[in-house]
Structure formats: C-alpha cells, structure tokens
Design a protein around this motif. Structure first.
Motif, PDB file in Angstrom:
ATOM      1  N   HIS A  60     -80.927  11.280 -46.070  1.00 33.64           N
ATOM      2  CA  HIS A  60     -80.401  10.392 -45.067  1.00 33.64           C
ATOM      3  C   HIS A  60     -81.542   9.112 -44.367  1.00 33.64           C
ATOM      4  CE1 HIS A  60     -79.698  14.601 -44.116  1.00 33.64           C
ATOM      5  NE2 HIS A  60     -78.618  14.197 -43.215  1.00 33.64           N
ATOM      6  N   VAL A  62     -81.603   5.503 -42.816  1.00 35.66           N
ATOM      7  CA  VAL A  62     -81.569   4.388 -41.658  1.00 35.66           C
ATOM      8  C   VAL A  62     -81.642   3.483 -41.585  1.00 35.66           C
ATOM      9  CG1 VAL A  62     -81.671   4.317 -38.553  1.00 35.66           C
ATOM     10  CG2 VAL A  62     -81.531   6.625 -39.759  1.00 35.66           C
ATOM     11  N   GLU A 103     -73.753  -1.468 -43.365  1.00 33.83           N
ATOM     12  CA  GLU A 103     -72.594  -1.114 -42.880  1.00 33.83           C
ATOM     13  C   GLU A 103     -71.704   0.071 -43.689  1.00 33.83           C
ATOM     14  OE1 GLU A 103     -69.691  -2.453 -39.346  1.00 33.83           O
ATOM     15  OE2 GLU A 103     -71.883  -2.044 -38.557  1.00 33.83           O
ATOM     16  N   ASP A 106     -72.154   3.129 -45.023  1.00 34.46           N
ATOM     17  CA  ASP A 106     -72.124   4.118 -44.255  1.00 34.46           C
ATOM     18  C   ASP A 106     -73.309   4.377 -43.836  1.00 34.46           C
ATOM     19  OD1 ASP A 106     -70.914   5.736 -41.992  1.00 34.46           O
ATOM     20  OD2 ASP A 106     -70.014   7.328 -43.361  1.00 34.46           O
ATOM     21  N   PRO A 108     -76.325   3.690 -40.413  1.00 36.25           N
ATOM     22  CA  PRO A 108     -76.349   3.512 -39.275  1.00 36.25           C
ATOM     23  C   PRO A 108     -77.765   2.095 -38.940  1.00 36.25           C
ATOM     24  CG  PRO A 108     -76.999   5.335 -39.073  1.00 36.25           C
ATOM     25  CD  PRO A 108     -76.832   4.606 -40.587  1.00 36.25           C
ATOM     26  N   GLU A 258     -82.539   6.653 -30.207  1.00 40.27           N
ATOM     27  CA  GLU A 258     -82.264   7.695 -31.568  1.00 40.27           C
ATOM     28  C   GLU A 258     -80.935   6.944 -32.458  1.00 40.27           C
ATOM     29  OE1 GLU A 258     -80.886  10.609 -28.586  1.00 40.27           O
ATOM     30  OE2 GLU A 258     -79.117   9.913 -28.011  1.00 40.27           O
ATOM     31  N   CYS A 259     -80.969   8.102 -33.376  1.00 42.34           N
ATOM     32  CA  CYS A 259     -79.353   8.090 -34.136  1.00 42.34           C
ATOM     33  C   CYS A 259     -79.610   9.708 -35.395  1.00 42.34           C
ATOM     34  CB  CYS A 259     -80.009   7.054 -35.679  1.00 42.34           C
ATOM     35  SG  CYS A 259     -79.353   7.434 -36.964  1.00 42.34           S
ATOM     36  N   MET A 260     -78.640  10.157 -34.186  1.00 38.31           N
ATOM     37  CA  MET A 260     -78.098  12.059 -34.546  1.00 38.31           C
ATOM     38  C   MET A 260     -78.021  11.608 -36.185  1.00 38.31           C
ATOM     39  SD  MET A 260     -77.669  12.614 -31.826  1.00 38.31           S
ATOM     40  CE  MET A 260     -77.332  14.122 -32.395  1.00 38.31           C
ATOM     41  N   ASP A 262     -76.541  13.913 -38.523  1.00 36.21           N
ATOM     42  CA  ASP A 262     -75.048  13.640 -38.558  1.00 36.21           C
ATOM     43  C   ASP A 262     -74.882  11.965 -39.320  1.00 36.21           C
ATOM     44  OD1 ASP A 262     -75.158  16.123 -38.741  1.00 36.21           O
ATOM     45  OD2 ASP A 262     -74.271  16.426 -36.818  1.00 36.21           O
ATOM     46  N   ASP A 263     -74.657  11.078 -38.805  1.00 40.72           N
ATOM     47  CA  ASP A 263     -74.125   9.208 -38.489  1.00 40.72           C
ATOM     48  C   ASP A 263     -75.453   9.054 -39.654  1.00 40.72           C
ATOM     49  OD1 ASP A 263     -72.944  10.355 -36.550  1.00 40.72           O
ATOM     50  OD2 ASP A 263     -74.049   9.592 -34.710  1.00 40.72           O
ATOM     51  N   ALA A 264     -76.672   9.813 -40.468  1.00 41.51           N
ATOM     52  CA  ALA A 264     -77.271   8.845 -40.841  1.00 41.51           C
ATOM     53  C   ALA A 264     -77.299   9.544 -42.548  1.00 41.51           C
ATOM     54  CB  ALA A 264     -79.271   9.016 -40.468  1.00 41.51           C
ATOM     55  N   TYR A 268     -71.657   7.698 -49.202  1.00 41.97           N
ATOM     56  CA  TYR A 268     -70.674   6.321 -48.432  1.00 41.97           C
ATOM     57  C   TYR A 268     -69.266   6.877 -49.181  1.00 41.97           C
ATOM     58  CZ  TYR A 268     -72.719   5.080 -52.909  1.00 41.97           C
ATOM     59  OH  TYR A 268     -73.523   4.500 -53.882  1.00 41.97           O
TER      60      TYR A 268
END
Length: 290
Positions: A60, A62, A103, A106, A108, A258-260, A262-264, A268
C-alpha cells in the motif's frame, strides 16, 4: 506477537519533489514539455518513487503533502521557517502537476490545512503500525522521531537507490539516543533549517550529551543544580524558547486525517499511468514501467 499483514509506504511528497527539483535544476536546464511546462521536479520525484517501490515492495502507498506555509507552528512562532525563500517559479506549476501524476498511479494524496505533511505521516503511521509494517520515505531527518515498533524510516541519500534505513532495534546504535528523544534534543539545540533557536549557545554536541545523561528536558530541569554553570545560565535565560522549540519540533500524531487501507492498495491501472506519463513526455519513465 502476530505477524504484520501489509507493508505501507508513506511518502513525504514535498521532500521528494524539492529534492528532485534541485537535483536536476542546478545547471538551470529545466525539463519542459513541448508546451513549455517545467517538469524536472515531477520527473525526478517519479524516479525516486519508482525506485523505492521496486526496492521496498509496499503493498500500500499513501503520499502526504504540506497544504501551504501557514500552520499551527507559524501561529506559535512567527519566525518558524521564515528563513526560507519563495519556491523558484519553475517549481510552482509542478506542485499541482505532481499530485495529478500520483493520482494517475491511483495513490491517495493526503494533506490537512494548518498542519504539515509530517503531522499527516505521523498520524497515519501510528494508526497503521498497530497491525501493519510502515515504511516512511523521506529526505527529512526530523521524521526519525517516528521510528517505533512497526515503523521504519528510509532517509534518501545522494543519487537514486541509496537509503539509510532506521528501525527501532538498531536506532540507538546509529544515533546514540532513542527516537522519541529527538524532540527534546531539538528543543535544546534548535533547528536552523526550520529557523527556531532552541537554547541560545547550546549546540548539537552539548545537547546530545545532556540528553544522553538526563534522558529528557524535564529531567534536565529537575537536575539544574548538577549542570555546569554556563549551561545552567543559558537554559535559565532561554526557558521560554526551550519549551517553544520542543513544541515546534514535535510531530503531531493525533490530527484528523485518515486513509482507508483499501484506498491505498498499490495497484494502478497501467494504461492510465502511461497516458499521464505520455502527456508529460516522460518517455524514459514509461520504459521503466515496462
């Protein structure tokens, strides 16, 4: 102890962008697209990032950013970072551009008004390290205070692919103090790059000796009668700045970001990433992706 599930790489976006810009701008030759948009900082940022992703294999990623020069630290102390000149004009359009590239991969982009990227990194690192391994990618020694169980820091060195890795069990051997003591160390000696003085007349050598002997600023203050006269006098005359400098040095780990996970997830869309790199005429980077 249960095995950690994932490796999360937290990227200090500004540290990589500034480093990339100045590493490639020293001759005054700025990479530009055929439309005249300067891209050297973004290009080098991506080279650093892709090398680190290849070396550390995060599951992951970020990317954290400063959100402007005004923060709670400038509210506490007018002089905070006041020694820094405005960014070069060729760098200014690259602040937004680099986030667009991040971005497109993909990843965050995280930032919070009134706080620095360091505070976002500190907060997310503490959240994630409960169940996962965290690696912080930066060029900034301040972030070493975050080294902990499950949190490593990779400090970039000159060139690409060279890192000093700091982790909890070897830290004291490398630095002579514990990660958390860095805040007190900087309270005493200040920080010329962030422009706060600490205790006037106490440099790194004396500050390190005091911290190694007494562990914390509070314990130094409890043992003032044991200190050499000169040191005692300096501390007494700069007591307010000592406490303020300590506050400025400390990375906040409790801000509302915060950053879930799954989003991180670092996965890509190759086509989307390639399209963005093609837009910026980064042919060499496209080859690296392959």
């Amino acid at each position: 102890m249960t095995a950690k599930q994932h490796t999360i790489m937290l990227v200090d976006g500004m540290a990589l962008l500034f480093r990339g810009f100045f590493a490639t701008a020293f001759r005054g030759n700025f990479m530009k697209t055929s439309n005249g948009i300067p891209t050297n900082g973004v290009y080098q940022f991506m080279r650093y990032f892709l090398d680190a992703a290849d070396k550390f294999e995060p599951t992951h990623v970020v990317c954290c950013w400063d959100m402007g020069s005004k923060t709670f630290r400038t509210d506490l102390y007018d002089g905070y970072k006041a020694n820094r000149s405005n960014p070069p004009e060729e760098l200014i359009p690259q602040f937004d551009l680099v986030k667009e590239v991040v971005e497109a991969f993909d990843i965050p982009n995280i930032g919070l008004e009134n706080y620095e990227a360091d505070d976002c990194i500190g907060t997310l690192a503490r959240q994630y390290a409960k169940h996962h391994d965290v690696l912080i990618l930066t060029g900034d020694q301040d972030i070493l205070q975050l080294v902990d169980d499950g949190i490593r820091v990779a400090i970039m060195r000159k060139g690409i692919g060279n890192y000093d890795i700091f982790k909890q069990d070897t830290f004291v051997g490398q630095k002579g103090i514990h990660p958390r003591q860095i805040v007190d160390l900087k309270g005493l000696m200040g920080d010329t790059s962030d422009n706060y003085p600490g205790v006037k007349g106490i440099g790194q050598k004396t500050a390190l000796k005091l911290i190694q002997e007494y562990e914390t600023i509070d314990q130094i203050l409890d043992n003032m009668d044991k200190l050499p006269n000169g040191v005692r006098k300096k501390i007494r005359e700069n007591m307010d700045m000592l406490h303020l400098s300590r506050k400025l040095a400390e990375i906040r780990c409790d801000i509302s970001v915060e950053c879930m996970l799954d989003d991180a997830l670092f996965h890509y869309d190759k086509q989307m990433a390639e399209d963005k790199l093609a837009d910026l005429e980064f042919d060499h980077l496209m080859k690296l992706l392959h």
